[in-house]
Scaffold this motif. Structure first.
Motif, PDB file in Angstrom:
ATOM      1  N   ILE A 142       0.886  -1.112  -0.031  1.00  0.00           N
ATOM      2  CA  ILE A 142       0.027  -0.045  -0.025  1.00  0.00           C
ATOM      3  C   ILE A 142       0.894   1.247   0.093  1.00  0.00           C
ATOM      4  O   ILE A 142       1.600   1.624   0.947  1.00  0.00           O
ATOM      5  N   ILE A 143       0.619   2.078  -1.115  1.00  0.00           N
ATOM      6  CA  ILE A 143       1.733   3.027  -1.268  1.00  0.00           C
ATOM      7  C   ILE A 143       1.090   4.346  -1.564  1.00  0.00           C
ATOM      8  O   ILE A 143      -0.131   4.257  -1.854  1.00  0.00           O
ATOM      9  N   GLY A 144       1.534   5.638  -1.163  1.00  0.00           N
ATOM     10  CA  GLY A 144       1.028   6.869  -1.272  1.00  0.00           C
ATOM     11  C   GLY A 144       1.813   7.812  -0.605  1.00  0.00           C
ATOM     12  O   GLY A 144       2.756   7.902   0.253  1.00  0.00           O
ATOM     13  N   LEU A 145       1.797   9.164  -0.963  1.00  0.00           N
ATOM     14  CA  LEU A 145       2.556  10.140  -0.562  1.00  0.00           C
ATOM     15  C   LEU A 145       2.190  10.442   0.829  1.00  0.00           C
ATOM     16  O   LEU A 145       0.922   9.983   1.518  1.00  0.00           O
ATOM     17  N   SER A 146       2.764  11.490   1.609  1.00  0.00           N
ATOM     18  CA  SER A 146       2.500  11.766   2.946  1.00  0.00           C
ATOM     19  C   SER A 146       0.926  12.362   2.773  1.00  0.00           C
ATOM     20  O   SER A 146       0.621  12.975   2.056  1.00  0.00           O
ATOM     21  N   GLY A 147       0.208  11.850   3.927  1.00  0.00           N
ATOM     22  CA  GLY A 147      -1.077  12.317   4.133  1.00  0.00           C
ATOM     23  C   GLY A 147      -2.278  11.626   3.212  1.00  0.00           C
ATOM     24  O   GLY A 147      -3.515  12.000   3.156  1.00  0.00           O
ATOM     25  N   ALA A 148      -1.549  10.604   2.560  1.00  0.00           N
ATOM     26  CA  ALA A 148      -2.757   9.942   1.453  1.00  0.00           C
ATOM     27  C   ALA A 148      -3.569   9.055   2.544  1.00  0.00           C
ATOM     28  O   ALA A 148      -4.769   8.321   1.849  1.00  0.00           O
ATOM     29  N   GLY A 149      -3.238   8.529   3.837  1.00  0.00           N
ATOM     30  CA  GLY A 149      -4.125   7.645   4.469  1.00  0.00           C
ATOM     31  C   GLY A 149      -3.555   6.611   4.782  1.00  0.00           C
ATOM     32  O   GLY A 149      -4.168   5.700   5.346  1.00  0.00           O
ATOM     33  N   LYS A 150      -2.429   6.146   4.529  1.00  0.00           N
ATOM     34  CA  LYS A 150      -1.819   4.707   4.390  1.00  0.00           C
ATOM     35  C   LYS A 150      -1.892   4.275   5.993  1.00  0.00           C
ATOM     36  O   LYS A 150      -2.318   3.129   6.305  1.00  0.00           O
ATOM     37  N   ALA A 178      -1.676  -1.342  -4.060  1.00  0.00           N
ATOM     38  CA  ALA A 178      -2.719  -0.529  -3.830  1.00  0.00           C
ATOM     39  C   ALA A 178      -2.231   0.877  -3.796  1.00  0.00           C
ATOM     40  O   ALA A 178      -1.337   1.115  -2.929  1.00  0.00           O
ATOM     41  N   ILE A 179      -2.859   1.905  -4.685  1.00  0.00           N
ATOM     42  CA  ILE A 179      -1.878   3.314  -4.501  1.00  0.00           C
ATOM     43  C   ILE A 179      -3.199   4.257  -3.898  1.00  0.00           C
ATOM     44  O   ILE A 179      -4.211   4.436  -4.455  1.00  0.00           O
ATOM     45  N   LEU A 180      -2.871   4.637  -2.783  1.00  0.00           N
ATOM     46  CA  LEU A 180      -3.708   5.596  -2.080  1.00  0.00           C
ATOM     47  C   LEU A 180      -3.316   7.202  -2.541  1.00  0.00           C
ATOM     48  O   LEU A 180      -2.301   7.524  -2.612  1.00  0.00           O
ATOM     49  N   ASP A 181      -4.145   7.908  -2.737  1.00  0.00           N
ATOM     50  CA  ASP A 181      -4.260   9.163  -3.025  1.00  0.00           C
ATOM     51  C   ASP A 181      -5.431   9.936  -2.410  1.00  0.00           C
ATOM     52  O   ASP A 181      -6.607   9.951  -2.820  1.00  0.00           O
ATOM     53  N   GLY A 182      -5.134  10.939  -1.259  1.00  0.00           N
ATOM     54  CA  GLY A 182      -6.168  11.867  -0.611  1.00  0.00           C
ATOM     55  C   GLY A 182      -7.234  10.897  -0.047  1.00  0.00           C
ATOM     56  O   GLY A 182      -8.471  11.458  -0.038  1.00  0.00           O
ATOM     57  N   GLY A 183      -7.096   9.450   0.503  1.00  0.00           N
ATOM     58  CA  GLY A 183      -7.794   8.845   1.068  1.00  0.00           C
ATOM     59  C   GLY A 183      -8.514   7.810   0.560  1.00  0.00           C
ATOM     60  O   GLY A 183      -9.643   7.031   0.683  1.00  0.00           O
ATOM     61  N   THR A 228      -3.518   6.313 -13.645  1.00  0.00           N
ATOM     62  CA  THR A 228      -4.059   7.661 -12.894  1.00  0.00           C
ATOM     63  C   THR A 228      -2.853   8.355 -12.739  1.00  0.00           C
ATOM     64  O   THR A 228      -1.601   8.292 -12.508  1.00  0.00           O
ATOM     65  N   ASP A 229      -3.010   9.891 -12.381  1.00  0.00           N
ATOM     66  CA  ASP A 229      -1.896  10.796 -11.946  1.00  0.00           C
ATOM     67  C   ASP A 229      -1.362  10.445 -10.896  1.00  0.00           C
ATOM     68  O   ASP A 229      -0.085  10.309 -10.842  1.00  0.00           O
ATOM     69  N   ALA A 230      -2.026  10.049  -9.695  1.00  0.00           N
ATOM     70  CA  ALA A 230      -1.316   9.343  -8.647  1.00  0.00           C
ATOM     71  C   ALA A 230      -0.398   8.369  -8.916  1.00  0.00           C
ATOM     72  O   ALA A 230       0.660   8.413  -8.209  1.00  0.00           O
ATOM     73  N   ALA A 231      -0.729   7.241  -9.833  1.00  0.00           N
ATOM     74  CA  ALA A 231       0.099   6.492  -9.967  1.00  0.00           C
ATOM     75  C   ALA A 231       1.465   6.817 -10.862  1.00  0.00           C
ATOM     76  O   ALA A 231       2.552   6.321 -10.329  1.00  0.00           O
ATOM     77  N   ARG A 232       1.238   7.731 -11.398  1.00  0.00           N
ATOM     78  CA  ARG A 232       2.465   8.246 -12.569  1.00  0.00           C
ATOM     79  C   ARG A 232       3.520   9.018 -11.500  1.00  0.00           C
ATOM     80  O   ARG A 232       4.670   8.729 -11.801  1.00  0.00           O
ATOM     81  N   ARG A 233       2.867   9.887 -10.578  1.00  0.00           N
ATOM     82  CA  ARG A 233       3.756  10.630  -9.654  1.00  0.00           C
ATOM     83  C   ARG A 233       4.765   9.317  -8.852  1.00  0.00           C
ATOM     84  O   ARG A 233       5.774   9.810  -8.471  1.00  0.00           O
ATOM     85  N   LEU A 234       4.028   8.522  -8.470  1.00  0.00           N
ATOM     86  CA  LEU A 234       4.739   7.467  -7.687  1.00  0.00           C
ATOM     87  C   LEU A 234       5.698   6.616  -8.381  1.00  0.00           C
ATOM     88  O   LEU A 234       6.897   6.259  -8.212  1.00  0.00           O
ATOM     89  N   GLN A 252       7.648   4.573  -0.623  1.00  0.00           N
ATOM     90  CA  GLN A 252       8.945   4.254  -1.603  1.00  0.00           C
ATOM     91  C   GLN A 252       8.560   3.354  -2.593  1.00  0.00           C
ATOM     92  O   GLN A 252       8.191   2.075  -2.353  1.00  0.00           O
ATOM     93  N   MET A 253       8.443   3.493  -3.887  1.00  0.00           N
ATOM     94  CA  MET A 253       8.233   2.894  -4.963  1.00  0.00           C
ATOM     95  C   MET A 253       9.233   1.597  -5.161  1.00  0.00           C
ATOM     96  O   MET A 253       8.941   0.350  -5.368  1.00  0.00           O
ATOM     97  N   SER A 254      10.428   1.894  -4.657  1.00  0.00           N
ATOM     98  CA  SER A 254      11.426   0.883  -4.682  1.00  0.00           C
ATOM     99  C   SER A 254      11.186  -0.278  -3.671  1.00  0.00           C
ATOM    100  O   SER A 254      11.638  -1.473  -3.956  1.00  0.00           O
ATOM    101  N   VAL A 255      10.572   0.077  -2.737  1.00  0.00           N
ATOM    102  CA  VAL A 255      10.215  -1.017  -1.560  1.00  0.00           C
ATOM    103  C   VAL A 255       9.233  -2.135  -2.272  1.00  0.00           C
ATOM    104  O   VAL A 255       9.301  -3.064  -2.286  1.00  0.00           O
ATOM    105  N   ILE A 256       8.093  -1.392  -2.802  1.00  0.00           N
ATOM    106  CA  ILE A 256       6.922  -1.872  -3.504  1.00  0.00           C
ATOM    107  C   ILE A 256       7.753  -2.913  -4.790  1.00  0.00           C
ATOM    108  O   ILE A 256       7.486  -4.210  -4.462  1.00  0.00           O
TER     109      ILE A 256
END
Length: 334
Positions: free
Chosen positions: A36-44, A212-217, A234-240, A200-204
């Motif tokens: 489960i991956i996402g930027l800070s504040g994504a809800g992980k 699963a990519i989390l973005d804004g909850g 999705t843009d969220a996936a591309r950013r990661l 970290q996508m490198s961990v995934i």
């Protein structure tokens, strides 16, 4: 092993309400390593704490090994949590206890006889490669060693699920690789289901089979790691997946290009050279973000197409005919 169905988590009420998770639905299979991956504040972290009900969902269900965790009494929940243990970024070891006694601690809480707990703890320290540190204190250990002790302690109750909340974020790259290798080994030897929470996508890409990519909850995208790497939707996936970005925005308006996605073919396929040799068509590499994973190429490349429409069409047709490659035309407009 884990079914999350239409899970919502809201903190606060009224105008001050924060919707941390919205309509999360996930299925995590028995024995897999799920990311489960996402930027800070994504809800992980909120999501992982909902999996063992350390955080109670506002609505929705969390089913672990056939049990609806949200429907259990407090006593039943305490017993169920023995099957869903966690390791953390900060290790959370008891500093006044030795390594051995840290690993014994959960067994003491569950009433395991002292001799039996000690025997099991030593076995677990063997498993994580730290038996010689049994009598040391956490302050005498490196970060990687502390995390190995935390993993041994998490395994003390023979859990079915191991939740890893940013478990490698405080470690250097070499130590991170050794901890990930250990988690993979434990997954194979013990059959424990591992859920990895990370930014970290490198961990995934290193150990997970699905993500699963989390973005804004919300879950922006989920699926096999190789599918999302090769073609994020999705843009969220591309950013990661491609944090450096592969964009036309830095080029003049009207720039005609093709975005090429490498979907796991050989990493040494000379696409650009072949295009020039076979067709005599030259293209410009405007941007690239690719990686070699076990000899297979994943990522994207942005190629500037020739101004001549016929040459551009020939190049596009040639690229699309290559195995394990997909392509889409893109044009930048202000």
């Amino acid at each position: 092993m884990i079914q999350i169905q239409h899970l919502y988590k809201t903190f606060g009420t009224g105008e001050n309400a924060v919707h941390a998770l919205e309509d999360i639905s996930l299925d995590i299979q028995k024995g897999e390593i799920f990311g489960i991956i996402g930027l800070s504040g994504a809800g992980k972290s909120t999501l992982v704490r909902c999996m063992n009900l350390l955080e109670r969902p506002t609505s929705g269900t969390v089913i672990v090994d056939g049990k609806d965790m949200t429907a259990l009494s407090e006593k039943e929940l305490r017993l169920a949590r023995r099957n869903v243990t966690m390791i953390f970024q900060s290790f959370n070891l008891l500093m006044q206890r030795t390594v051995l006694k840290n690993v014994c601690f959960p067994m003491e809480l569950s009433g395991t006889p002292a001799a039996q707990a000690r025997k099991r703890a030593l076995e677990l320290l063997d498993l994580v490669g730290l038996r010689e540190k049994a009598d040391a204190y956490p302050s005498q250990l490196s970060g990687g060693q502390k995390q190995r002790v935390a993993i041994a302690r998490a395994l003390a109750t023979d859990p079915k699920v191991l939740l890893c909340d940013e478990a490698t974020s405080a470690l250097d790259p070499t130590t991170t690789a050794s901890i990930l290798a250990l988690l993979k080994d434990l997954n194979e030897k013990l059959g424990v289901t591992v859920v990895v929470i990370t930014h970290q996508m490198s961990v995934i890409e290193e150990i997970c089979s699905r993500v699963a990519i989390l973005d804004g909850g919300v879950v922006a995208e989920q699926g096999k790691v190789e599918d999302i790497f090769s073609n994020p939707h999705t843009d969220a996936a591309r950013r990661l997946v491609y944090p450096g970005g592969v964009s036309l925005e830095q080029y003049p308006a009207g720039t005609h290009a093709v975005r090429v996605a490498f979907n796991g073919g050989t990493a040494y396929q000379p696409l650009i050279a072949s295009l020039a040799i076979d067709l005599g068509v030259k293209v410009n590499i405007l941007g690239a973000d690719t990686r070699n994973i076990e000899g297979r190429a994943f990522g994207t490349m942005l190629l500037g197409l020739p101004d001549n429409p016929n040459e551009a069409a020939k190049a596009l047709s040639y690229i699309r005919a290559q195995p394990n490659v997909s392509a889409e035309e893109v044009e930048y407009h202000v």
